[in-house]
Write a protein that holds these residues in place. Structure first.
Motif, short mmCIF file in Angstrom:
data_model
loop_
_atom_site.label_atom_id
_atom_site.label_comp_id
_atom_site.label_asym_id
_atom_site.label_seq_id
_atom_site.Cartn_x
_atom_site.Cartn_y
_atom_site.Cartn_z
N SER A 12 0.93 -1.21 0.03
CA SER A 12 -0.12 -0.14 0.00
C SER A 12 0.76 1.30 0.02
O SER A 12 1.94 1.20 0.48
CB SER A 12 -0.89 0.12 1.28
N ARG A 13 0.12 2.39 -0.47
CA ARG A 13 0.99 3.80 -0.49
C ARG A 13 -0.32 4.60 -0.12
O ARG A 13 -0.92 4.75 -1.19
CB ARG A 13 1.78 3.91 -1.62
N HIS A 14 -0.35 5.06 0.83
CA HIS A 14 -1.41 6.14 1.24
C HIS A 14 -0.86 7.24 1.50
O HIS A 14 0.33 7.75 1.90
CB HIS A 14 -1.93 5.82 2.54
N PHE A 15 -1.29 8.55 0.90
CA PHE A 15 -1.06 9.93 1.14
C PHE A 15 -2.14 10.58 2.00
O PHE A 15 -3.01 10.85 1.46
CB PHE A 15 -0.87 10.66 -0.18
N GLY A 17 -5.41 10.41 3.62
CA GLY A 17 -6.50 9.65 3.60
C GLY A 17 -6.41 9.11 1.97
O GLY A 17 -7.47 8.00 1.95
N LEU A 18 -5.83 9.48 1.11
CA LEU A 18 -5.72 9.10 -0.19
C LEU A 18 -5.03 7.72 -0.36
O LEU A 18 -3.80 7.79 -0.10
CB LEU A 18 -5.09 10.02 -1.10
N LYS A 19 -5.94 6.67 -0.76
CA LYS A 19 -5.22 5.28 -1.00
C LYS A 19 -4.68 5.34 -2.39
O LYS A 19 -5.20 4.58 -3.18
CB LYS A 19 -6.15 4.34 -0.59
N ALA A 20 -3.53 5.82 -2.63
CA ALA A 20 -3.00 5.59 -4.10
C ALA A 20 -2.73 4.22 -4.59
O ALA A 20 -2.99 3.90 -5.76
CB ALA A 20 -1.63 6.47 -4.21
N VAL A 21 -2.26 3.57 -3.56
CA VAL A 21 -2.01 2.19 -3.99
C VAL A 21 -2.51 1.38 -2.75
O VAL A 21 -2.12 1.82 -1.69
CB VAL A 21 -0.56 1.78 -4.15
N ASP A 22 -3.48 0.24 -3.02
CA ASP A 22 -4.00 -0.14 -1.80
C ASP A 22 -4.12 -1.60 -1.89
O ASP A 22 -4.70 -2.22 -2.70
CB ASP A 22 -5.48 0.18 -1.93
N ASP A 23 -3.26 -2.25 -1.07
CA ASP A 23 -3.20 -3.64 -0.85
C ASP A 23 -2.98 -4.59 -2.26
O ASP A 23 -3.93 -5.25 -2.66
CB ASP A 23 -4.45 -4.27 -0.25
N VAL A 24 -2.04 -4.30 -2.94
CA VAL A 24 -1.80 -4.74 -4.09
C VAL A 24 -0.72 -6.08 -3.87
O VAL A 24 0.31 -5.88 -3.24
CB VAL A 24 -1.12 -4.02 -5.14
N SER A 25 -1.22 -7.18 -4.52
CA SER A 25 -0.30 -8.30 -4.24
C SER A 25 -0.19 -8.90 -5.67
O SER A 25 -1.20 -8.87 -6.57
CB SER A 25 -0.89 -9.33 -3.52
N LEU A 26 1.11 -9.14 -6.03
CA LEU A 26 1.43 -9.35 -7.51
C LEU A 26 2.79 -10.15 -7.68
O LEU A 26 3.78 -9.98 -6.71
CB LEU A 26 1.58 -7.92 -8.19
N GLY A 59 2.58 0.12 3.43
CA GLY A 59 2.49 -1.18 4.15
C GLY A 59 2.76 -2.17 3.11
O GLY A 59 2.83 -2.22 1.92
N GLY A 60 2.55 -3.39 3.67
CA GLY A 60 3.11 -4.60 2.66
C GLY A 60 4.48 -4.85 2.79
O GLY A 60 5.42 -4.03 3.14
N GLN A 61 4.90 -5.71 1.69
CA GLN A 61 6.35 -6.27 1.61
C GLN A 61 6.56 -6.50 0.02
O GLN A 61 5.80 -6.71 -0.59
CB GLN A 61 6.77 -7.63 2.27
N ILE A 62 7.73 -5.95 -0.15
CA ILE A 62 8.36 -6.19 -1.77
C ILE A 62 9.55 -7.23 -1.62
O ILE A 62 10.56 -6.71 -0.81
CB ILE A 62 8.61 -4.75 -2.08
N SER A 63 9.53 -7.99 -2.32
CA SER A 63 10.75 -8.89 -2.59
C SER A 63 11.10 -9.04 -3.90
O SER A 63 10.49 -8.83 -4.95
CB SER A 63 10.40 -10.28 -2.16
#
Lengths: 251, 402, 330
Positions: A12-15, A17-26, A59-63
């Motif tokens: 996730s990437r929030h600014f 209140g704005l959830k520009a990226v929200d709970d993306v799994s890929l 939020g989240g994790q990047i590998s």
């Protein structure tokens, strides 16, 4: 088995209140050709920034290739095999094409900290830079400053820079944007010729190009993943969604 | 390209010839160094004015030769002063130099002056050590040392003014330390005590934090400021209601005539000590003050007097040599031997260290005919930089510092 | 040292950014500077030799700032601090501790460089106007320290009686001419090394950071490290100038590192031509010359100097070195 080139887990990437990226799994496998599509403001470029490290994830994790890079700076991620282009061209405007390329070539080379020897004396660096310039059809402009290149040439240089470090994962942010039909075709041809060993994640507005290039497609909408899958599945789904997303019509 | 090279070389050659120092017979050239720009420009201007007034009076002639003044702006920056001194000595070929205002400049120039063996007159620079522990053969001081008027003044504060405890507040640099140090020494040797010392940055703008700290139990406050700072200090000292509770005394610059005309009633009654006062009632001083006022429409400050008198010193030496000043050693000796009895400040001679022995005046700010003045209320005649101490013993002790 | 930026070897058309003006103008500048600095002292009076010495030392200082300001794009308004601190180190070592020549030289270089290595840790995190402000603030702090740390620095009186170069180093030649040519050798050495640095792979990265730091990061450069090293290099060369200045003037005072000194330095670089190395030499030469010639003729020389600055900025916004009918029609 080789680890995936890129794994996003609930990123996730929030600014505020704005959830520009929200709970993306890929997950992107090595050698993959993957397209990321979605309407304007869907969060595609933000997601790129989060992957390449320009923006820290909230939020989240990047590998990357099995290694957790969530807390690493952009240059550390670059050293681990990631490279990217920018939607809005980011060159070194007052430096020549060959200087631009030399910089890109020495970026992941230990010799970038050498101070007491002229860069011109490193034959291999200069040769590689010249080869890349030629590969992208800019050899006639070698000593021109980047600022004076045509837009199409600048886009070529933009992509060329990202390849100089021999990346294993390449993020392309709308490489065709703003190009004429002819330029766009030649850019597409260049993309097709990319080393198959490189995993490519492409942001593209043009559905035709995206589906021609990619095996798998992810659709992003309002920061969330709408769907992800093989291009045939996605394209089947997309009929309904196009109306909802307002995509394609303008393209 | 060949042609261009020739032109450049030719130009350089011509320039070289033109720029070579001129050392022909002719006028006596006096190099003069003061800040004419920057924060000390006003004081520098006063010093220059005093000199110009004198040179006008004598028609730019002395000992049968014409006097040529070469004034250079030091900007109050020591490195600039040194560069300008180099110009005056090495390029203009002056016979002697005069000037200087700040101690830093005084110290910076000293080694150069010694190395070039050029007589130099310091009319204002008051850093004690320039004529004490780090004396220079070629420097003749016609002004004073910072501690010089304060030695008698400390004594005076105890015995005549009857103070027993005093707080001091002063600018935090060598002039401040040396003035306060001299005062404190004699005051405490007499039996008094400096119970509080405050130092303010030279760039001080607001005295409120300091005034709030001043102990209300002292008999008097001793202050050392000058320029804009002293105006501000005086005003705030009154605004804080301190003026009615604790008498204010101080160093001569605190009420010097460069600032006095810009003060109001807050300055009334302040007692200070210096080797000069524009209100000094002597024929020589009355003539100087009125001539100065006629020419510059200003009250003469001690800075103005310094180079009027310093100029007289130089002229006296030139006259004594009948204008034969080309031997620098001889000129230096004449400068050191001069003894002037009719200066605005009174009679002055140099001690063996090149510093004046002169009167110190205790002055009180009064209003006379609507104008503030430093009325002389007491005089210590013929005060040396060593006061009543033995010079050798005095010099064995460290320089006054904070 | 003519065109440090013409770095990348091989024949090429004269269309490079930072070497774009007509060759004639630049050739003339280099020729005149070269002639004046090499042969001038033999013709001039000792006063002018002294001024030339000043120019040469300040040229080293201005070039060092150019590494930071012109090449890396980091506008420092506190650069005189390293110059001053190195000079103080020489002053303290020579007068208080009676140290020998080489100890003083090494001490000055070490103290100035170490200081930049420490301050660099702070300032390398910020850019643009913030960099300007923080370097300004640090410069003020150091100036204040030089003013207030009286037991060491002597306060506003500074430290005088630093021995002359000849007396201290045992050099067989005394006098202004010897000092000048020694300084000139130091200048040539420094200029050579700096010219090499800006041509090096590392030098290329500095320009890259100036042009587009974001892209540098995503290419894989730790730009913080490069900015930091640039700052330390600039500090080290400023220290060289500081040591030379201490021997030239024979004293040190807080004015060496005040804001006026730093901003004058800034002007030398911007007027001469940033990111050229020759430009700052030109700037240093011109400003020393203007200040000293002008003040001899008019009391309003500050005004004249101000007008010269403004006119230069209007006529040659990229500096005098880059002046001339522009070849930028493409």
């Amino acid at each position: 088995m080789n680890p995936p080139a890129l794994v996003l887990e609930h990123v996730s990437r929030h600014f505020g209140g704005l959830k520009a990226v929200d709970d993306v799994s890929l997950t992107i496998q090595p050698c993959a050709r993957h397209a990321l599509i979605g309407p304007n403001g869907a969060g595609k470029t933000t997601l790129f920034n989060v992957i390449s490290g320009e923006l820290p994830a909230t939020g989240g994790q990047i590998s990357l290739f099995g290694e957790d890079v969530t807390r690493l700076a952009p240059h550390q991620r670059a050293a681990r095999g990631i490279a990217r282009t920018f939607q809005i061209t980011k060159l070194f405007p007052n430096m020549t094409v060959i200087e631009n390329m030399l910089l890109a070539c020495e970026a992941l080379d230990r010799r970038k900290l050498v101070m007491f020897r002229a860069v011109s004396s490193y034959a291999d660096l200069n040769q590689r830079a010249a080869a890349l310039v030629e590969q992208f059809g800019l050899s006639g402009r070698t000593h021109e400053v980047a600022r004076n290149l045509s837009y199409g040439e600048q886009r070529k240089l933009e992509v060329a820079l990202s390849l100089a470090g021999r990346p294993r994962l390449l993020l392309l942010d709308e490489p065709m944007a703003g190009l004429s039909a002819g330029e766009s075709t030649s850019m597409h041809a260049m993309l097709e010729q990319l080393d198959p060993a490189i995993a490519v994640l492409l942001i593209e507005h043009d559905m035709d190009i995206a589906f021609a290039f990619a095996e798998r497609v992810t659709v992003l909408h309002q920061g969330r993943m709408l769907t992800e899958g093989h291009k045939d599945e996605v394209s089947a789904n997309l009929g309904v969604q196009q109306i909802y997303l307002g995509m394609g019509a303008a393209e | 390209m060949k042609k261009l090279q020739c032109v450049v070389v030719a130009a350089l050659l011509v320039a070289g010839v033109l720029l070579q120092g001129q050392t022909v017979e002719g006028p006596i050239r006096i190099g003069f160094l003061v800040p004419l720009s920057g924060p000390y420009a006003q004081n520098g201007r006063d010093i220059l004015n005093g000199f110009l007034l004198l040179l006008d009076e004598i028609g730019y002639r002395a000992g049968g030769r014409e006097i040529q003044l070469l004034a250079e702006d030091t900007e109050g920056i020591p490195a600039v002063a040194l560069t300008k001194a180099r110009k005056l000595v090495e390029s203009d070929g002056v016979h002697l130099m005069a000037g200087g205002l700040l101690s830093s400049t005084g110290y910076a120039l000293a080694p150069y002056i010694d190395s070039m063996q050029i007589p130099m007159v310091y009319p204002v620079v008051s850093a004690d050590d320039l004529t004490q522990r780090r004396g220079s053969k070629w420097i003749v001081r016609t002004g004073y040392t910072g501690s010089q008027p304060n030695h008698p003044f400390g004594d005076y504060a105890y015995h005549t003014l009857g103070y027993r405890t005093i707080a001091t507040i002063a600018l935090d640099y060598s002039f401040g330390w040396e003035s306060v140090g001299g005062f404190q020494r004699t005051f405490e040797e007499a039996g008094g005590r400096v119970t509080q010392q405050m130092w303010t940055p030279v760039s001080v703008h607001d005295f409120a934090p300091y005034l709030a700290q001043i102990s209300r139990n002292v008999d008097a406050v001793y202050a050392l400021f000058l320029g804009r700072a002293t105006l501000q200090f005086m005003r705030q000292y009154e605004e804080y209601g301190l003026k009615d509770r604790i008498p204010l005394i101080g160093a001569g610059t605190t009420t010097d005539e460069h600032a006095l005309p810009f003060m109001g009633d807050e300055a009334l009654g302040v007692i200070t000590a210096l080797h000069y006062s524009a209100a000094l009632d002597s024929p020589a001083n009355r003539a100087f003050v009125s001539a100065y006022r006629a020419r510059y429409n200003k009250l003469a400050s001690y800075y103005a007097e310094s180079m009027y008198s310093g100029g007289k010193w130089v002229i006296a030496a030139i006259e004594a040599l009948d204008g034969q000043v080309d031997d620098r050693e001889v000129l230096l000796n004449a400068l050191r031997a001069a003894r002037l009895t009719d200066l605005p400040r009174g009679s002055v001679e140099l001690d063996a260290y090149g510093n004046p022995i002169e009167n110190v005046y205790v002055r009180r700010v009064d209003r006379v005919n609507g104008e503030l003045q430093n009325t002389v209320i007491d005089t210590f005649p013929r005060v040396s930089q060593f006061w009543n101490y033995n010079p050798a013993e005095y010099l064995a002790q460290p320089l006054y510092a904070r | 040292m003519a065109e440090p930026d013409a770095a990348l070897g091989g024949p090429r058309p004269p269309s490079n950014t930072e070497s774009m003006s007509p060759r004639g103008w630049r050739l003339a500048i280099v020729l005149v500077l070269g002639l004046v600095f090499s042969a001038g002292p033999l013709l001039f009076s000792s006063y002018w030799v002294g001024l030339l010495t000043q120019m040469v030392i300040l040229a080293i200082l201005a070039m060092s700032l150019d590494i930071l300001l012109g090449y890396t794009g980091l506008p420092s308004l506190g650069h005189a601090a390293f110059f001053g601190v190195a000079a103080y180190a020489v002053g303290v070592l020579a007068t208080v501790h009676g140290a020998g020549f080489w100890t003083c030289v090494a001490g000055g270089l070490l103290v100035g460089t170490l200081l930049s290595a420490v301050l660099g840790l702070i300032v390398s995190h910020v850019r643009d106007v913030y960099f300007l402000m923080i370097t300004l603030a640090l410069g003020m702090v150091l100036w204040g320290l030089s003013f207030r740390w009286i037991p060491v620095t002597g306060g506003d009186n500074g430290i005088s009686d630093i021995p002359t170069l000849a007396a201290h180093s045992g050099l067989p030649f005394a006098g202004p001419l010897a000092l000048y040519y020694v300084t000139l050798l130091v200048f040539i050495a420094c200029a050579g090394v700096m010219a090499l640095i800006v041509k090096s792979p590392f030098g290329l990265t500095l320009r890259g950071i100036r042009e587009n730091e974001g892209r540098m990061k995503s290419l894989g450069f730790n730009t913080w490290l490069h900015c930091y090293l640039s700052y330390v290099i600039a500090g080290a060369f400023a220290s060289v100038a500081g040591v030379a200045w201490a021997y030239y003037n024979g004293f040190v005072s807080p004015t060496y590192l005040d804001l006026t000194a730093s901003s004058e330095l800034f002007l030398m670089v911007t007027l001469g031509g940033p990111a050229t190395l020759v430009g700052p030499v030109l700037g240093a030469t011109a400003i020393v010359l203007l200040k000293n010639v002008m003040s001899a003729y008019t009391a309003r020389w500050l005004l004249v100097l101000g007008i010269v600055y403004i006119v230069t900025i209007l006529v040659a916004p990229k500096g005098v070195w880059n002046l001339g009918p522009s070849g930028r029609s493409r």
